[in-house]
Design a protein around this motif. Sequence first.
Motif, PDB file in Angstrom:
ATOM      1  N   GLU A  80      38.123  50.435  36.428  1.00 45.96           N
ATOM      2  CA  GLU A  80      36.847  50.125  37.043  1.00 45.96           C
ATOM      3  C   GLU A  80      36.953  49.042  38.102  1.00 45.96           C
ATOM      4  OE1 GLU A  80      34.353  51.909  36.560  1.00 45.96           O
ATOM      5  OE2 GLU A  80      35.198  53.049  34.915  1.00 45.96           O
ATOM      6  N   SER A  81      38.094  48.372  38.190  1.00 45.33           N
ATOM      7  CA  SER A  81      38.225  47.269  39.130  1.00 45.33           C
ATOM      8  C   SER A  81      38.565  47.775  40.510  1.00 45.33           C
ATOM      9  CB  SER A  81      39.325  46.308  38.656  1.00 45.33           C
ATOM     10  OG  SER A  81      39.602  45.353  39.653  1.00 45.33           O
ATOM     11  N   ASP A  82      37.796  47.336  41.496  1.00 52.70           N
ATOM     12  CA  ASP A  82      38.081  47.665  42.877  1.00 52.70           C
ATOM     13  C   ASP A  82      38.625  46.450  43.615  1.00 52.70           C
ATOM     14  OD1 ASP A  82      37.368  50.280  42.740  1.00 52.70           O
ATOM     15  OD2 ASP A  82      35.293  49.928  43.338  1.00 52.70           O
ATOM     16  N   SER A  83      38.854  45.343  42.923  1.00 54.07           N
ATOM     17  CA  SER A  83      39.245  44.129  43.621  1.00 54.07           C
ATOM     18  C   SER A  83      40.334  43.360  42.910  1.00 54.07           C
ATOM     19  CB  SER A  83      38.015  43.230  43.793  1.00 54.07           C
ATOM     20  OG  SER A  83      37.450  42.913  42.536  1.00 54.07           O
ATOM     21  N   ASP A  84      41.064  44.003  42.034  1.00 54.20           N
ATOM     22  CA  ASP A  84      42.122  43.342  41.303  1.00 54.20           C
ATOM     23  C   ASP A  84      43.418  43.494  42.081  1.00 54.20           C
ATOM     24  OD1 ASP A  84      43.468  43.652  37.901  1.00 54.20           O
ATOM     25  OD2 ASP A  84      43.894  42.257  39.543  1.00 54.20           O
ATOM     26  N   PHE A  85      43.845  42.422  42.745  1.00 47.23           N
ATOM     27  CA  PHE A  85      45.034  42.472  43.584  1.00 47.23           C
ATOM     28  C   PHE A  85      46.288  41.987  42.861  1.00 47.23           C
ATOM     29  CE2 PHE A  85      41.945  41.549  47.263  1.00 47.23           C
ATOM     30  CZ  PHE A  85      41.616  42.884  47.345  1.00 47.23           C
ATOM     31  N   ASP A  86      46.151  41.527  41.616  1.00 41.54           N
ATOM     32  CA  ASP A  86      47.261  40.870  40.944  1.00 41.54           C
ATOM     33  C   ASP A  86      48.451  41.776  40.706  1.00 41.54           C
ATOM     34  OD1 ASP A  86      45.697  38.630  40.880  1.00 41.54           O
ATOM     35  OD2 ASP A  86      44.981  38.960  38.823  1.00 41.54           O
ATOM     36  N   ASP A  87      48.219  43.085  40.635  1.00 39.09           N
ATOM     37  CA  ASP A  87      49.286  44.003  40.267  1.00 39.09           C
ATOM     38  C   ASP A  87      50.072  44.548  41.453  1.00 39.09           C
ATOM     39  OD1 ASP A  87      48.462  43.709  37.667  1.00 39.09           O
ATOM     40  OD2 ASP A  87      47.122  45.450  37.751  1.00 39.09           O
ATOM     41  N   ILE A 116      42.692  49.601  46.100  1.00 36.48           N
ATOM     42  CA  ILE A 116      43.930  49.235  46.780  1.00 36.48           C
ATOM     43  C   ILE A 116      45.099  50.042  46.222  1.00 36.48           C
ATOM     44  CG2 ILE A 116      45.575  47.375  47.214  1.00 36.48           C
ATOM     45  CD1 ILE A 116      42.989  47.143  48.785  1.00 36.48           C
ATOM     46  N   ASP A 117      45.163  50.147  44.909  1.00 31.56           N
ATOM     47  CA  ASP A 117      46.230  50.936  44.289  1.00 31.56           C
ATOM     48  C   ASP A 117      46.105  52.400  44.665  1.00 31.56           C
ATOM     49  OD1 ASP A 117      48.470  51.332  42.525  1.00 31.56           O
ATOM     50  OD2 ASP A 117      47.076  52.174  41.065  1.00 31.56           O
ATOM     51  N   GLN A 118      44.867  52.889  44.815  1.00 38.69           N
ATOM     52  CA  GLN A 118      44.655  54.284  45.213  1.00 38.69           C
ATOM     53  C   GLN A 118      45.269  54.536  46.585  1.00 38.69           C
ATOM     54  OE1 GLN A 118      43.219  56.379  43.085  1.00 38.69           O
ATOM     55  NE2 GLN A 118      43.371  58.185  44.379  1.00 38.69           N
ATOM     56  N   PHE A 156      46.697  61.348  42.193  1.00 38.23           N
ATOM     57  CA  PHE A 156      46.690  59.944  42.606  1.00 38.23           C
ATOM     58  C   PHE A 156      45.852  59.138  41.618  1.00 38.23           C
ATOM     59  CE2 PHE A 156      46.791  62.218  46.850  1.00 38.23           C
ATOM     60  CZ  PHE A 156      48.140  61.984  47.111  1.00 38.23           C
ATOM     61  N   PRO A 157      46.403  58.760  40.446  1.00 38.12           N
ATOM     62  CA  PRO A 157      45.607  58.048  39.433  1.00 38.12           C
ATOM     63  C   PRO A 157      45.563  56.545  39.688  1.00 38.12           C
ATOM     64  CG  PRO A 157      47.781  58.523  38.559  1.00 38.12           C
ATOM     65  CD  PRO A 157      47.749  59.104  39.950  1.00 38.12           C
ATOM     66  N   GLY A 158      44.876  56.134  40.756  1.00 32.66           N
ATOM     67  CA  GLY A 158      44.827  54.732  41.126  1.00 32.66           C
ATOM     68  C   GLY A 158      44.053  53.882  40.139  1.00 32.66           C
TER      69      GLY A 158
END
Length: 478
Positions: A453-460, A338-340, A332-334
């Motif tokens: 490193e981003s835990d809050s990037d929702f754009d993707d 959120i992606d994780q 699971f390479p999140g």
Amino acid sequence: MDRSPPPAKSWSIHTRPEIISKYEIQERIGSGAYSDVYKARRHSDNLTVALKEIHDYQSASREIEALQVLQNCPNVVVLHEYFWREDEDAVLVLEFLRTDMAAVIKQGEKRDDGVGISVGEVKRWMVQILCGVDACHRNMIVHRDLKPSNLLVSDDGVLKLADFGQARILMEPGFVAADENIQPYEQNPLFHEHATPPAEVVPEIDSSSQEGHRNEKQGMISREESFREMGNYKIQGSLDDIDKEMSIRDGDTSCFATGTASDLGDDMLKSYCSYEVEDAENDGCGSLTSCVGTRWFRAPELLYGSTDYGLEVDLWSLGCIFAELLTLKPLFPGTSDIDQISRIFSVLGNLTEEVWPGCVKLPDYGTISFAKVENPTGIEACLPNRSPDEISLVKKLVCYDPASRATAMELLHDEYFIKEPLPVPFSDLWVPSTSSGQDEDSPSLWHDYNDRESDSDFDDFGPMSVKTTSDGFSIQFS
């Protein structure tokens, strides 16, 4: 290898007389937010060691205490001694290990034989990892950061758990699980014949040294019963008063060994004290942070903000590591938390009460939700061309309900390890000459995943809706 001068904060190790009188510091081999690691030579016998200078009080406390408890385990890195004064950083003297499991996996794809890592080799690595984790869990230690780069490997193929800076002991010092020094392979003649580490690598275990600390009640029950009893404890009742959030990764600061008997004496660990750090998380009641463990190996309960978790978070990490051993690719390479979660859902389906009774009580369960995954791929699709036994092994660990995850001891008795091909002898293991030098947080590894490193990037993550609730807000991803 980084041969640059150490940063200013680390010059103290070069000028501390109690250290330089015993060790010749040769070069810095790792650096991170909380520690720096140096290769060194011990003057008394020319033994190569790793000096780990830890700049964070809690990390040092946790690592020293955990390694003291586990000092007789053949599959845990040896702490020879440590130096610690009130006005100085802690410096741990650890056995030096040249490489790690991340390098084994990375180089598996490049092997000329086209086999990658053979089944017999995979089993040998798995058995060693399980023995190390079993020793931790029988002593009520949860590692909380199991990943390939924290599984160090000696030139002889002996694998050892390392980097206990995030570890926690879930019971008061002095507790010893029943039969805590009995290694699983010693109980299984097949393992003993094919899997016993070289004699010079395994320290002699003196069970009598632990007798004074043995809990009489625990001594009267079986090992499996003891583990089940321990498994009922959750990590919310902690020893120290603060659990600082460890979201800044420590990079390649694990220490790279040949096994030797520990030189550590009976020095007692310093008492825990309040340690205020800028931006540290402290709720004042001793509960744990959910931001532990590198994202790709982080259990769902942690991703959903739980601070009431136990040994089972390590078992999920084990499943991810085993899958990576089998496929040579992360499971699971999140690219963010959120992606994780999204990647896990795409494989296992949505997290519901049906698959994990009580999951709705997770702190962030009502805050972040996803559209229903109609056709989850399942673990089978993640492990193409692998045997049913291998798929079953991973599925016993990578499951939502923590109570359903198989323990390390249960897996060591799994029939997978007694079927042909058997675990190979240590001499047949393929060991890379150097460490990976990077882990999943490195931008050049594992293809081109960005923004790790981003835990809050929702754009993707496509369309989303934010709704106001009585508790704040919720985010719906479609």
